[in-house]
Design a protein around this motif. Structure first.
Motif, PDB file in Angstrom:
ATOM      1  N   HIS A 457      12.946  90.921  85.575  1.00  0.00           N
ATOM      2  CA  HIS A 457      13.318  89.860  85.698  1.00  0.00           C
ATOM      3  C   HIS A 457      12.303  88.587  86.095  1.00  0.00           C
ATOM      4  N   ARG A 460      11.097  87.222  82.866  1.00  0.00           N
ATOM      5  CA  ARG A 460      12.151  86.578  82.034  1.00  0.00           C
ATOM      6  C   ARG A 460      12.340  85.165  82.458  1.00  0.00           C
ATOM      7  N   THR A 461      12.407  85.172  83.846  1.00  0.00           N
ATOM      8  CA  THR A 461      12.839  84.012  84.463  1.00  0.00           C
ATOM      9  C   THR A 461      12.050  82.781  83.946  1.00  0.00           C
ATOM     10  N   PRO A 462      10.638  82.817  83.893  1.00  0.00           N
ATOM     11  CA  PRO A 462       9.778  81.754  83.490  1.00  0.00           C
ATOM     12  C   PRO A 462       9.760  81.664  81.795  1.00  0.00           C
ATOM     13  N   ASN A 464      12.595  82.336  80.226  1.00  0.00           N
ATOM     14  CA  ASN A 464      13.740  81.886  79.996  1.00  0.00           C
ATOM     15  C   ASN A 464      13.406  80.105  79.825  1.00  0.00           C
ATOM     16  N   SER A 465      12.785  79.795  80.763  1.00  0.00           N
ATOM     17  CA  SER A 465      12.844  78.384  80.840  1.00  0.00           C
ATOM     18  C   SER A 465      11.624  77.746  79.653  1.00  0.00           C
ATOM     19  N   ILE A 467      11.418  79.196  76.729  1.00  0.00           N
ATOM     20  CA  ILE A 467      12.195  79.322  75.283  1.00  0.00           C
ATOM     21  C   ILE A 467      13.146  78.360  75.387  1.00  0.00           C
ATOM     22  N   GLY A 468      13.808  77.979  76.640  1.00  0.00           N
ATOM     23  CA  GLY A 468      14.974  77.020  76.741  1.00  0.00           C
ATOM     24  C   GLY A 468      14.150  75.707  76.178  1.00  0.00           C
ATOM     25  N   PHE A 469      13.008  75.308  77.081  1.00  0.00           N
ATOM     26  CA  PHE A 469      12.171  74.031  76.896  1.00  0.00           C
ATOM     27  C   PHE A 469      11.848  73.985  75.326  1.00  0.00           C
ATOM     28  N   GLY A 471      13.054  75.177  72.753  1.00  0.00           N
ATOM     29  CA  GLY A 471      14.424  75.149  71.850  1.00  0.00           C
ATOM     30  C   GLY A 471      14.727  73.560  71.907  1.00  0.00           C
ATOM     31  N   ARG A 497       9.979  84.422  72.095  1.00  0.00           N
ATOM     32  CA  ARG A 497      11.363  85.305  71.867  1.00  0.00           C
ATOM     33  C   ARG A 497      10.679  86.712  71.844  1.00  0.00           C
ATOM     34  N   LEU A 500      10.017  88.042  75.002  1.00  0.00           N
ATOM     35  CA  LEU A 500      11.546  88.369  75.877  1.00  0.00           C
ATOM     36  C   LEU A 500      11.986  89.662  75.161  1.00  0.00           C
ATOM     37  N   ASN A 504      12.878  92.904  77.146  1.00  0.00           N
ATOM     38  CA  ASN A 504      14.090  93.563  77.374  1.00  0.00           C
ATOM     39  C   ASN A 504      14.143  94.987  76.875  1.00  0.00           C
TER      40      ASN A 504
ATOM     41  N   ASN B  14      14.243  76.311  85.202  1.00  0.00           N
ATOM     42  CA  ASN B  14      15.518  76.707  84.649  1.00  0.00           C
ATOM     43  C   ASN B  14      16.477  75.605  84.971  1.00  0.00           C
ATOM     44  N   LEU B  17      15.918  72.413  83.215  1.00  0.00           N
ATOM     45  CA  LEU B  17      16.220  72.718  81.946  1.00  0.00           C
ATOM     46  C   LEU B  17      17.753  72.570  81.584  1.00  0.00           C
ATOM     47  N   PRO B 106      17.776  83.723  77.613  1.00  0.00           N
ATOM     48  CA  PRO B 106      17.397  82.306  77.660  1.00  0.00           C
ATOM     49  C   PRO B 106      18.534  81.328  77.001  1.00  0.00           C
ATOM     50  N   PRO B 109      19.799  76.077  73.270  1.00  0.00           N
ATOM     51  CA  PRO B 109      20.350  74.457  73.402  1.00  0.00           C
ATOM     52  C   PRO B 109      21.460  74.362  72.574  1.00  0.00           C
TER      53      PRO B 109
END
Lengths: 678, 121
Positions: A457, A460-462, A464-465, A467-469, A471, A497, A500, A504, B14, B17, B106, B109
């Motif tokens: 967890h 993944r939390t960082p 995720n961000s 990957i998000g950013f 993206g 990815r 991650l 997972n 997050n 984001l 994640p 977008p």
């Protein structure tokens, strides 16, 4: 009646009475002349009365001179006293009783034949003496010799012998003949019985009495005549000695020095003698048999390694063998004979032993394990088997005990029990240690899983961000990118990815391995799951110029399984296939086979080398290093697939030809069987 | 009138984001950093949609959900769970507990915006 009757003064009445008497009656005058002879007397004498009357008694019966009755008549005449005698009269071979009534004129004599009574009495006397000897422990030889002497005493000049048949049932053996010459006895030894083997050999052969009145002329004696005559044996009568079962064991013989024909008395006597001899010999043989058996039994008991005891109803020791003496530590039987058996029973076992012996004396057999204390104090464990012994009346008079020393066995058992206890204690201790270790391990495992879950967890939390950013940036949302920026951000995106995915997979595995995974079995249409997989991987495949084909049988039933997990497995497999294939196609086939759903994912990719097939489904076995670098992957995918398939009660297997392609087959039960899931 | 969305997320990055993506789409974003704050903001602001992480400090997502749903007039507000990848059960648990939908991290977008748009029409 005062004097001898004369025909002159006889009155017809009196004469009638005298003639009808059953006793014989004669009257003599003072000069020994017959004055009266009744019919009965004439019958005994075999003469007519008229031929005797007026004749002198000692002229007519000269052989009577010197006999007892001769003397008695004279005595009666002289003393004028009534006399009565019993005497054997050889010429007639009869016994007579005489009652003599004297008067100055002469004698009136009544007499009658008492032969039968006398013989019976004589025989009884002989029989009594023989029996007495047998009962009082006379040996067979003593008894037979006595019998012979008794019989011989009955008749003058008679010599008796007993010969027996040897165990070969063929030849004779001299047994007893105290008055026959030794040479003759030796000659009889070994004579073969047969149809003409002297009197005895023939009698035994025939099984019946043989009377030879004259050995000199009788053909039966042809072969033995010479030796018999040499020893002045002229007549020989032989009576078979017959056992109670009818077996002829030998014969009793009477020899005479003169030619002789037996009278009824002789025959009676020889029969009686043979009978007594039979009883004596048979008894002797039975006794010997018993003695032999007893000796045999005694030898066995003496040699018996276990203790053999005979105990009386009062609990006293009657007999004990050497092994038993050693067991109770006695030096001799005298030391313990008659002592109470309880004196060697360990105090602790007195009551059980008493119960045990009581049971035996009620007629049951039984066994008991108990401890004894020897005379010198030695303690032993023993096991006794006892049987009651009864007398002829059926009363239990003693018991026979067979006692075995089981001290060693007991010690061994004790040692074994101790060893067993120790072992159990050790096992218990070890179990406790293991249980503790197991508890620690479980605790560690729990901590590990907890750690992994938390870490995943947290990781993944960082991520995720990131990957998000990435993206968002790649989509150009914050602003336009140049080619190099786009390329580099793409690479960062890919790496993120991948990371991650790794996290997972590790989380999934840690959950599966710690058994903390819930499975939800529902009715699933595989066709739709396959469609979803195709849908999510189509862009990737077409990007590489690969075709994704499906071949799904028309009659596929709904499967009871966990939708998400089978999806995960199939996604993994198809993803792999796309990843490792550069040209050609990937095919997904579904069919039902024996209540099992078979899903195959085949590709025309790089394939797997034979040597790598064995480790395909193991963790972190993504083959050689170059591979990993070229084909991004966690190295956990197939391992996870295998674990998931186990969870679903299914199987997974792979076939491959290097450089040609691979085929992964997933087999799933159509009906979920509860209990398969771990 | 601009739709108002409450984002409850403890991770700053997050949160930024998600906020960034939503603002880009023209939504008004209200933020909260933990479950209790989320409940307070929800009751106070009465947003059109709530996006809420499940693992939250002070008060977790499930409890916050229950508290929000318990308030009168609040049960019509869609509440979508946003959570890191999880195994089977998480989605079902989330939906069973009363979340309107479930978005896995994640955040992608391309799909994220269209995923939430349907609750705001």
């Amino acid at each position: 009646m005062a004097g001898p009757l004369t025909p002159q003064d006889s009155d017809s009445k009196l004469t009638n009475i005298i003639e009808r008497m059953t006793d014989a009656f004669v009257a003599l005058d003072a000069n020994w002349y017959y004055t009266y002879v009744n019919r009965k007397a004439a019958e005994i004498f075999g003469r007519k009365p008229e031929n005797l009357i007026g004749k002198h008694i000692w002229t007519e019966f000269p052989e009577g001179t010197g006999q007892l009755f001769y003397k008695t008549y004279h005595k009666a005449m002289a003393t004028q006293q009534f006399l009565q005698i019993e005497e054997y009269y050889p010429p007639y071979d009869r016994w007579f009783e005489n009652r003599i009534y004297p008067s100055p004129d002469g004698l009136s004599i009544f007499f009658h034949d008492i032969t039968e009574r006398k013989r019976l009495n004589l025989c009884q006397e002989i029989q009594h003496r023989v029996m007495w000897l047998i009962v009082n422990g006379g040996t067979v030889s003593q008894v037979l010799n006595t019998l012979i002497l008794e019989i011989e005493a009955q008749t003058r000049e008679m010599i008796c012998s007993i010969v027996l048949l040897k165990s070969d049932s063929q030849t004779l053996r001299h047994e007893a003949a105290p008055n026959l010459p030794e040479e003759y006895n030796q000659a009889i030894n070994g004579v073969k019985i047969g149809p003409s083997a002297g009197s005895c050999g023939t009698a035994i052969h025939r099984g019946e009495r043989v009377i030879v009145t004259d050995i000199a002329s009788d053909p039966l004696w042809a072969n033995y005549r010479e030796i018999a005559l040499k020893h002045h044996l002229r007549a020989c009568w032989s009576e078979p000695i017959r056992f109670s079962n009818g077996e002829v064991a030998g014969s009793f013989a009477m020899y005479y020095p003169t030619v002789k024909t037996p009278g009824t008395w002789d025959l009676y006597l020889i029969e009686k003698a043979a009978w007594l001899a039979a009883i004596t010999i048979e008894r002797g043989r039975t006794e010997k048999l018993l003695a032999d058996r007893e000796e045999h039994l005694r030898t066995i008991i003496e040699a018996e390694p276990d203790c053999v005891t005979l105990v009386s109803a009062e609990g006293r020791l009657l007999q004990i063998n050497p092994a038993g003496l050693a067991m109770i530590e006695a030096d001799s039987i005298d030391q313990v004979k008659g002592e109470s058996i309880y004196s060697v029973v360990d105090p602790v076992y007195q009551t059980p032993f008493k119960t045990f012996t009581e049971k035996i004396f009620l007629g049951e057999s039984g066994q008991l394990q108990f401890a004894i204390r020897g005379i010198k104090g030695g303690r032993r464990w023993v096991e006794t088997h006892a049987v009651p012994l009864r007398n002829a009346k059926g009363e239990i008079i003693s018991f026979l005990g067979l006692t075995r020393d089981i001290t060693e066995r007991k010690r061994a058992e004790e040692a074994l029990r101790k060893a067993h206890d120790e072992l159990e204690a050790k096992v218990e201790e070890r179990t406790r240690e293991l249980s503790e270790a197991n508890f620690k391990l479980k605790e560690l495992d729990r901590l590990k899983s907890e750690f992994l879950a938390t870490m995943s967890h947290e990781l993944r939390t960082p991520l995720n961000s990131i990957i998000g950013f990435l993206g968002i940036a790649l989509q150009g949302i914050p602003g336009p990118l140049n080619d190099e920026q786009r390329k580099q951000l793409s690479m960062a995106y890919g790496s993120a990815r991948h990371l991650l995915g790794l996290i997972n997979d590790i989380l999934d595995l840690s959950r599966i391995e710690s058994g903390r995974v819930d499975t939800e079995f529902n009715s699933v249409e595989i066709e739709t799951v396959v469609s979803e997989v195709i849908h999510s991987l189509e862009p990737l495949a077409s990007g590489k110029g690969l075709r994704l084909l499906t071949e799904i049988a028309g009659d596929l039933p709904a499967v009871e399984t966990d939708r998400k997990k089978i999806y995960q497995v199939l996604l993994n497999l198809v993803n792999n296939a796309v990843k490792f294939t550069h040209r050609g196609e990937i095919k997904i086939e579904c069919k039902v086979h024996h209540d099992q759903l078979e899903i195959q994912v085949s590709d025309t990719g790089i394939g797997i080398k034979k040597e790598n097939m064995d480790h395909l489904f193991e963790a972190f076995q993504q083959l050689d290093g170059g591979w990993t670098r070229r084909y991004q992957g966690t190295g956990l995918g197939l391992y996870l697939c295998k674990k998931l398939m186990n969870l679903l009660g299914g199987q997974i297997r792979a076939e491959s030809e290097f450089d040609k392609g691979s085929r992964f087959t997933v087999i799933l039960p159509v009906k979920h069987k509860s209990g398969i899931v771990p | 009138m601009r739709k108002r969305i409450l984002v409850v997320e403890d991770n700053q990055q997050n949160l930024y984001l998600v906020t960034f993506l939503l603002k880009k789409q023209g939504y008004e974003v209200i933020t909260a950093a933990n479950g209790r704050e989320g409940v307070e903001k929800a009751c106070l602001e009465k947003p059109d949609l709530i996006l809420m992480d499940v693992l939250l400090p002070v008060m977790d997502g499930y409890e916050a959900l229950r508290k929000i749903k318990a308030e009168s007039g609040m049960d019509r507000i869609p509440i979508v769970a946003i959570t890191s990848f999880a195994m089977t059960g998480d989605r079902e648990e989330a939906l069973g507990a009363g979340f309107t939908d479930y978005i896995e991290k994640p955040i992608v977008p391309e799909t994220f915006v269209s995923q939430i748009e349907k609750y705001l029409s």
